[in-house]
Write a protein that holds these residues in place. Sequence first.
Motif, mmCIF file in Angstrom:
data_model
loop_
_atom_site.group_PDB
_atom_site.id
_atom_site.type_symbol
_atom_site.label_atom_id
_atom_site.label_comp_id
_atom_site.label_asym_id
_atom_site.label_seq_id
_atom_site.Cartn_x
_atom_site.Cartn_y
_atom_site.Cartn_z
ATOM 1 N N ASN A 378 0.867 -1.170 0.000
ATOM 2 C CA ASN A 378 0.000 0.000 0.000
ATOM 3 C C ASN A 378 0.915 1.235 0.000
ATOM 4 N N TYR A 379 0.444 2.334 -0.575
ATOM 5 C CA TYR A 379 1.295 3.530 -0.693
ATOM 6 C C TYR A 379 1.955 3.895 0.648
ATOM 7 N N GLY A 380 1.104 4.070 1.667
ATOM 8 C CA GLY A 380 1.613 4.553 2.955
ATOM 9 C C GLY A 380 2.550 3.547 3.604
ATOM 10 N N ILE A 381 2.231 2.263 3.465
ATOM 11 C CA ILE A 381 3.061 1.236 4.103
ATOM 12 C C ILE A 381 4.427 1.186 3.411
ATOM 13 N N CYS A 382 4.438 1.340 2.087
ATOM 14 C CA CYS A 382 5.714 1.379 1.343
ATOM 15 C C CYS A 382 6.568 2.558 1.789
ATOM 16 N N ILE A 383 5.919 3.705 1.915
ATOM 17 C CA ILE A 383 6.684 4.911 2.287
ATOM 18 C C ILE A 383 7.254 4.740 3.697
ATOM 19 N N ALA A 384 6.431 4.204 4.595
ATOM 20 C CA ALA A 384 6.905 3.969 5.966
ATOM 21 C C ALA A 384 8.088 2.997 5.939
ATOM 22 N N TYR A 385 7.993 1.965 5.113
ATOM 23 C CA TYR A 385 9.062 0.952 5.051
ATOM 24 C C TYR A 385 10.366 1.581 4.561
ATOM 25 N N MET A 386 10.256 2.374 3.503
ATOM 26 C CA MET A 386 11.474 2.954 2.919
ATOM 27 C C MET A 386 12.093 3.989 3.848
ATOM 28 N N ASN A 387 11.279 4.536 4.725
ATOM 29 C CA ASN A 387 11.797 5.514 5.691
ATOM 30 C C ASN A 387 12.224 4.858 6.998
ATOM 31 N N GLY A 388 12.219 3.537 7.046
ATOM 32 C CA GLY A 388 12.682 2.824 8.244
ATOM 33 C C GLY A 388 11.719 2.935 9.412
ATOM 34 N N ILE A 389 10.474 3.271 9.154
ATOM 35 C CA ILE A 389 9.528 3.450 10.261
ATOM 36 C C ILE A 389 8.317 2.513 10.117
ATOM 37 N N PHE A 390 8.538 1.454 9.348
ATOM 38 C CA PHE A 390 7.491 0.462 9.092
ATOM 39 C C PHE A 390 6.968 -0.107 10.414
#
Length: 401
Positions: A378-390
């Motif tokens: 999902n967009y938000g989950i991907c962004i969180a993952y790439m920012n190390g905050i998943f």
Amino acid sequence: MNKGRETKPHIGVFGRCNVGKSTLINKLVGQEISIVSKQAGTTTDSVKKTMEIKGIGAVVLIDTAGIDDKSMLGEKRVEKAYQIFSQIDLALIAFNNDFGDEENKLIEECKRFDTPYVLIYTKSDLSPLRKDLKETIEKTYNQIIIEFSQDSSESKINLTQKIRETIPPTAYQEKRILTGLIKENSVVLLVTPIDSSAPEGRMILPQVQLIRDVLDNNAINIVVKETQLEYALKNICPNPDLVITDSQAFDYVSSVVDEKIPLTSFSIVLARLKGAFDEYVKGTPKLDTLKDGDRILMLETCSHQPTCEDIGRVKLPQWIRNYTKKSLEFDAVAGLSSLPRPITDYAMVIQCGGCMATEKQLQSRLLPIIEKNIPISNYGICIAYMNGIFQRATKMFDKKQ
Ligand code: SF4
């Protein structure tokens, strides 16, 4: 909140050509909305009409092309009719005395999508349903057939009652987005960057939905731009119960908000409400194993001009390329339209928050992808993952699914 047509429960009406689908819909709705003719194959594209059902509210009825259409364009029409399964919460299967392979195939499709269905014998005013056929069908499918006569108002009442009993309550009962995360008088700090991609003079739908949901939970909204976040935390609400940010500002917001304060994003809370949250969480680490030449499908649920266009088509692909350092291809598909290539061509699928779709539509859209074991996120989950905050953005949901 008034629902748009897209998020109302959807009911598909299926059956062979000239079986009486359009007449059935006209009778239910009480007006002429489909071309009714004795000539087979009159309904080409799907026709939608909204009707009100007591106890449920407005529902969208979709009239589909005959599934045995043998005309020149028939194959395409039939394909379109079957595509409707990915949009509906309930199927009405209309038939006459020739119940057979076509109807069995429709029922199989209902089972595949976990969609409840109602079997309707549509011409009981012309000839009664054969007793042996009735018994066989009811026994085989453990269903009571509705015998419908267009001249009888009782038929309409019976069918409406059956629809009311069969459509899953999840299709029409409003679900609170933040249930389990906040309580009465909780303070929710919403961070909404207003940059050049923000629509002029208004907020985007996920933000509006969250503000309303906080109020519906009798909790308190504090809405700030990311440039006001530090001031708000220092002077207005040092200890909010929950912070929800636009995914794009996640990196900055997580550096400012104390680790002890739960933090997530608009996209993630909507992903939890709709779609396939567990699959998103499971599929997101695929970002780490993407290879040069892999193709990624971005799914957006706005049917026309996607409100999140900039994120799904420009920003997120760029961030993924930067994160993976791979040469990747991206396709974006808006609404519930068909895919530009076979799903197996994609290494990964990334779905938007889906605020313009019903829960069932999103799940049905994702089902064929999950069936092929293609990782989804999902967009938000991907962004969180790439920012190390998943972990930080999703851990609060572990026990609240
Ligand atoms: S449906 Fe998807 S693309 Fe459209 S506004 Fe909602 S999250 Fe954005």
